[in-house]
Design an enzyme around this catalytic site. Structure first.
Site, mmCIF file in Angstrom:
data_model
loop_
_atom_site.group_PDB
_atom_site.id
_atom_site.type_symbol
_atom_site.label_atom_id
_atom_site.label_comp_id
_atom_site.label_asym_id
_atom_site.label_seq_id
_atom_site.Cartn_x
_atom_site.Cartn_y
_atom_site.Cartn_z
ATOM 1 C CE LYS A 68 50.799 -5.910 -9.219
ATOM 2 N NZ LYS A 68 50.264 -5.772 -8.002
ATOM 3 C CE LYS A 107 45.562 -5.889 -10.640
ATOM 4 N NZ LYS A 107 46.742 -6.817 -10.033
#
Length: 235
Positions: A27, A89
């Site tokens: 991320k 995710k």
């Protein structure tokens, strides 16, 4: 309880893998709670980790995409999933559109982990719905990291119900949200399958560089208690 570490580059990913992380999460912390990395960067990190060996699971976020942008969510999931990660995710806000988004994700064909954004508490009916859909796992996380940790946003009994709901469905469950070393006893009491860290292993805030020493300290703490609970010798 496995240790998930969020990384933003090949260098950080290899540092986390060599430092003892059980799970590597991709991320961009500077772009929000679930800030997405460029697709080219995700591919590079996945390739580097696969060549490095170790067989660690790899997840990647699609970015902070609003629930009403169903088409964009689907496109982002497709792009990230095609990079070869083990889990994709997707943030799930506490809004009326949550269930329709979960339904669409369940039919996407990719190994999705819905991440329930818990700043306003957890909608356990949505969590139960997600678990019934057969996702690879579920997580609870927070959006505003400056407001405190997950434990400041959600009561222990609510987090315990979240975990029990997932476990009853046989679904992998994780917790994250500005977690620090001091939260380890609370995490141990809840015993999720994994706990996600970024802030705790950085030099400064979560947007700064990973600190090898902080990572080693956290890994040693998590693994020491895991060994003690399993009855394994602690070396």
């Amino acid at each position: 309880m496995k240790l998930l570490v969020s990384v933003r580059s090949v260098e950080e990913a290899l540092l986390a893998a060599d430092g003892g992380a059980d799970f590597i999460d991709l991320k961009e912390p500077g772009r929000g709670a679930l800030g997405g990395l460029p697709i080219t960067t995700i591919r590079e990190i996945v390739g580097a980790l696969r060549r490095h060996g170790g067989g660690l699971d790899i997840s990647a976020t699609i970015g902070d995409v609003a629930m009403h942008e169903g088409g964009r969510i689907a496109a982002c999931v497709e792009a990230v999933g095609a990079c070869g990660v083990d889990y994709v995710k997707v943030g799930i806000e506490r809004v009326p559109q949550a269930r329709s988004v979960l339904d669409a994700l369940a039919s996407s064909g990719w190994p999705i982990v819905p991440v329930f954004i818990a700043d306003k508490g957890l909608e356990l009916a949505d969590v139960a719905h997600a678990c019934a859909l057969g996702f690879a796992g579920v997580m609870a996380d927070t959006f505003d990291k400056r407001a405190g940790s997950l434990f400041d946003a959600v009561r222990m009994d609510e987090l315990r119900r979240f975990i029990v709901t997932a476990r009853a469905a046989g679904t992998m469950v994780g917790l994250a949200g500005a977690l620090r070393v001091a939260h380890e006893p609370l995490l141990r009491a809840l015993a999720p399958d994994f706990a996600g860290f970024r802030t705790a292993v950085c030099v400064g805030d979560r947007s700064s560089a990973l600190d090898p020493q902080r990572l080693r300290t956290l890994v040693a703490l998590m693994h020491r208690h895991a060994a003690a609970e399993s009855g394994a010798p602690n070396h």
